[in-house]
Design a protein around this motif. Sequence first.
Motif, PDB file in Angstrom:
ATOM      1  N   HIS A  58      13.145 -11.509 -13.336  1.00 62.41           N
ATOM      2  CA  HIS A  58      13.002 -10.026 -13.433  1.00 62.41           C
ATOM      3  C   HIS A  58      14.002  -9.305 -12.567  1.00 62.41           C
ATOM      4  N   GLN A  59      13.834  -9.973 -11.210  1.00 67.11           N
ATOM      5  CA  GLN A  59      14.628  -9.404 -10.197  1.00 67.11           C
ATOM      6  C   GLN A  59      16.262  -9.740 -10.673  1.00 67.11           C
ATOM      7  N   CYS A  60      16.544 -10.730 -10.932  1.00 74.46           N
ATOM      8  CA  CYS A  60      17.943 -11.262 -11.211  1.00 74.46           C
ATOM      9  C   CYS A  60      18.513 -10.569 -12.517  1.00 74.46           C
ATOM     10  N   LEU A  61      17.574 -10.175 -13.443  1.00 76.66           N
ATOM     11  CA  LEU A  61      17.964  -9.439 -14.628  1.00 76.66           C
ATOM     12  C   LEU A  61      18.479  -7.900 -14.319  1.00 76.66           C
ATOM     13  N   ASP A  62      17.252  -7.261 -13.290  1.00 68.86           N
ATOM     14  CA  ASP A  62      17.547  -6.240 -12.862  1.00 68.86           C
ATOM     15  C   ASP A  62      19.148  -6.036 -12.121  1.00 68.86           C
ATOM     16  N   GLU A  63      19.445  -6.961 -11.314  1.00 68.73           N
ATOM     17  CA  GLU A  63      20.634  -7.197 -10.571  1.00 68.73           C
ATOM     18  C   GLU A  63      21.801  -7.322 -11.420  1.00 68.73           C
ATOM     19  N   GLY A  64      21.651  -8.109 -12.585  1.00 67.35           N
ATOM     20  CA  GLY A  64      22.758  -8.401 -13.279  1.00 67.35           C
ATOM     21  C   GLY A  64      23.260  -9.856 -12.833  1.00 67.35           C
ATOM     22  N   ARG A  65      22.644 -10.453 -11.931  1.00 66.43           N
ATOM     23  CA  ARG A  65      23.503 -11.658 -11.361  1.00 66.43           C
ATOM     24  C   ARG A  65      22.228 -12.291 -10.687  1.00 66.43           C
ATOM     25  N   VAL A  66      22.750 -13.679 -10.393  1.00 65.98           N
ATOM     26  CA  VAL A  66      21.501 -14.471  -9.615  1.00 65.98           C
ATOM     27  C   VAL A  66      21.591 -14.078  -8.229  1.00 65.98           C
ATOM     28  N   LEU A  67      20.560 -13.823  -7.460  1.00 67.26           N
ATOM     29  CA  LEU A  67      20.294 -13.079  -6.041  1.00 67.26           C
ATOM     30  C   LEU A  67      20.672 -14.446  -5.271  1.00 67.26           C
ATOM     31  N   PRO A  68      21.723 -14.122  -4.204  1.00 62.94           N
ATOM     32  CA  PRO A  68      21.918 -15.086  -3.327  1.00 62.94           C
ATOM     33  C   PRO A  68      21.005 -15.373  -2.340  1.00 62.94           C
ATOM     34  N   THR A 102      28.933 -14.358  -7.848  1.00 61.64           N
ATOM     35  CA  THR A 102      29.143 -12.799  -8.266  1.00 61.64           C
ATOM     36  C   THR A 102      29.310 -12.445  -9.744  1.00 61.64           C
ATOM     37  N   THR A 103      29.418 -13.655 -10.596  1.00 58.07           N
ATOM     38  CA  THR A 103      29.431 -13.368 -11.982  1.00 58.07           C
ATOM     39  C   THR A 103      28.425 -12.972 -12.382  1.00 58.07           C
ATOM     40  N   THR A 104      28.380 -11.866 -13.267  1.00 60.95           N
ATOM     41  CA  THR A 104      27.024 -11.155 -13.647  1.00 60.95           C
ATOM     42  C   THR A 104      26.734 -11.751 -14.831  1.00 60.95           C
ATOM     43  N   VAL A 105      25.289 -11.604 -15.204  1.00 55.34           N
ATOM     44  CA  VAL A 105      24.634 -12.252 -16.180  1.00 55.34           C
ATOM     45  C   VAL A 105      24.777 -11.398 -17.383  1.00 55.34           C
ATOM     46  N   PRO A 106      25.314 -11.632 -18.566  1.00 54.78           N
ATOM     47  CA  PRO A 106      25.592 -10.950 -19.942  1.00 54.78           C
ATOM     48  C   PRO A 106      23.994 -10.273 -20.054  1.00 54.78           C
ATOM     49  N   PRO A 107      24.153  -9.072 -20.696  1.00 54.74           N
ATOM     50  CA  PRO A 107      22.732  -8.553 -21.017  1.00 54.74           C
ATOM     51  C   PRO A 107      22.350  -9.373 -22.277  1.00 54.74           C
ATOM     52  N   PHE A 108      21.118  -9.326 -22.536  1.00 54.64           N
ATOM     53  CA  PHE A 108      20.601  -9.907 -23.632  1.00 54.64           C
ATOM     54  C   PHE A 108      21.018  -9.146 -24.964  1.00 54.64           C
ATOM     55  N   GLU A 109      20.932  -7.980 -24.971  1.00 59.92           N
ATOM     56  CA  GLU A 109      21.063  -7.167 -26.184  1.00 59.92           C
ATOM     57  C   GLU A 109      21.355  -5.772 -25.961  1.00 59.92           C
ATOM     58  N   SER A 110      22.110  -5.248 -26.661  1.00 57.52           N
ATOM     59  CA  SER A 110      22.769  -3.828 -26.375  1.00 57.52           C
ATOM     60  C   SER A 110      21.859  -2.795 -27.182  1.00 57.52           C
ATOM     61  N   ASP A 111      21.278  -3.422 -27.996  1.00 58.67           N
ATOM     62  CA  ASP A 111      20.259  -2.562 -28.911  1.00 58.67           C
ATOM     63  C   ASP A 111      19.212  -2.047 -28.147  1.00 58.67           C
ATOM     64  N   ALA A 112      19.184  -0.495 -28.231  1.00 58.67           N
ATOM     65  CA  ALA A 112      17.982   0.015 -27.492  1.00 58.67           C
ATOM     66  C   ALA A 112      16.676  -0.246 -27.904  1.00 58.67           C
ATOM     67  N   ASN A 113      16.538  -0.355 -29.291  1.00 55.25           N
ATOM     68  CA  ASN A 113      15.178  -0.750 -29.825  1.00 55.25           C
ATOM     69  C   ASN A 113      14.613  -2.115 -29.250  1.00 55.25           C
ATOM     70  N   LEU A 114      15.624  -2.887 -29.114  1.00 52.03           N
ATOM     71  CA  LEU A 114      15.327  -4.416 -28.661  1.00 52.03           C
ATOM     72  C   LEU A 114      14.646  -4.341 -27.009  1.00 52.03           C
ATOM     73  N   GLN A 115      15.043  -3.348 -26.180  1.00 49.60           N
ATOM     74  CA  GLN A 115      14.951  -3.213 -24.820  1.00 49.60           C
ATOM     75  C   GLN A 115      13.456  -2.923 -24.973  1.00 49.60           C
ATOM     76  N   LEU A 116      12.744  -2.162 -26.012  1.00 44.77           N
ATOM     77  CA  LEU A 116      11.757  -1.506 -25.991  1.00 44.77           C
ATOM     78  C   LEU A 116      10.632  -2.363 -26.280  1.00 44.77           C
ATOM     79  N   GLN A 117      10.927  -3.629 -27.186  1.00 45.13           N
ATOM     80  CA  GLN A 117      10.137  -4.700 -27.577  1.00 45.13           C
ATOM     81  C   GLN A 117       9.812  -5.881 -26.624  1.00 45.13           C
ATOM     82  N   ILE A 118      10.981  -5.657 -25.775  1.00 44.18           N
ATOM     83  CA  ILE A 118      10.791  -7.004 -24.794  1.00 44.18           C
ATOM     84  C   ILE A 118       9.701  -6.543 -23.436  1.00 44.18           C
ATOM     85  N   GLY A 119       8.620  -7.594 -23.517  1.00 42.04           N
ATOM     86  CA  GLY A 119       7.659  -7.395 -22.388  1.00 42.04           C
ATOM     87  C   GLY A 119       7.379  -8.819 -22.000  1.00 42.04           C
ATOM     88  N   PHE A 120       8.033  -9.331 -21.134  1.00 42.30           N
ATOM     89  CA  PHE A 120       7.655 -10.694 -20.740  1.00 42.30           C
ATOM     90  C   PHE A 120       6.128 -10.639 -20.236  1.00 42.30           C
TER      91      PHE A 120
END
Length: 221
Positions: free
Chosen positions: A118-128, A203-221
């Motif tokens: 989750h930290q990597c997803l929040d940062e958009g990249r792999v934490l060094p 420094t390469t960013t991790v691409p977002p999993f989905e741009s759909d706002a509805n998808l973001q509401l449904q994801i709950g690891f």
Amino acid sequence: MPRTKVKIAFITNDAARRAAYRKRKKGILKKMEELSTLCGIEACAIAYSPYDPEPVIWPSELGVHHVLGKFRTMSEWEKNKKMANQESFLGHMIAKHKEQLKKLVKENKEKEMTVFMHQCLDEGRVLPDNNLTADDLNDLSSIIEQNLKDVCRRLETLNVMEKTPPHQQPPQIQSSPVLDMSANHDQKQKKFMDLLNGNEDETTTVPPFESDANLQLQIGF
């Protein structure tokens, strides 16, 4: 006042030892009676001591002979299957606690890797400087894969619910955008793991999993 914990050791003082014997003998016989009454079992007790001229028996001499007679007629396997001495009992408890410890260590590792994901997803990249070992990377890969499967499964359910009219059976899905999304997730997972393994620029960013706002509401690891 709360009772102090008694040290389980031989009482050297004669008077104190005699008093402890009388008090605990009475308590043991009372517990035997309660156990027999509450659970409907046959039990007996025999206590030899230098403080009584005759051995103390419970519930009676006839009752003791009856219970011991039934015990003697049992096979050796039935007699020994639930018996335990101090060494075997402690060994069993140690093995049990080791298994519990192993389970807790595994659960803590999964939680630790989930937080890192989750930290990597929040940062958009792999934490060094993450200091991950090869085993940690394998655990992280398994967690990512499981979460992606859960997301795809949830999206498929939502897609079927949106397309199914009320009071009708859900149709067979021939093709779905979710299948394409699953392939995209696989590519993004591979890119994420390449970054962890050092095959890509950190420094390469991790691409977002989905741009759909509805998808973001449904994801709950």
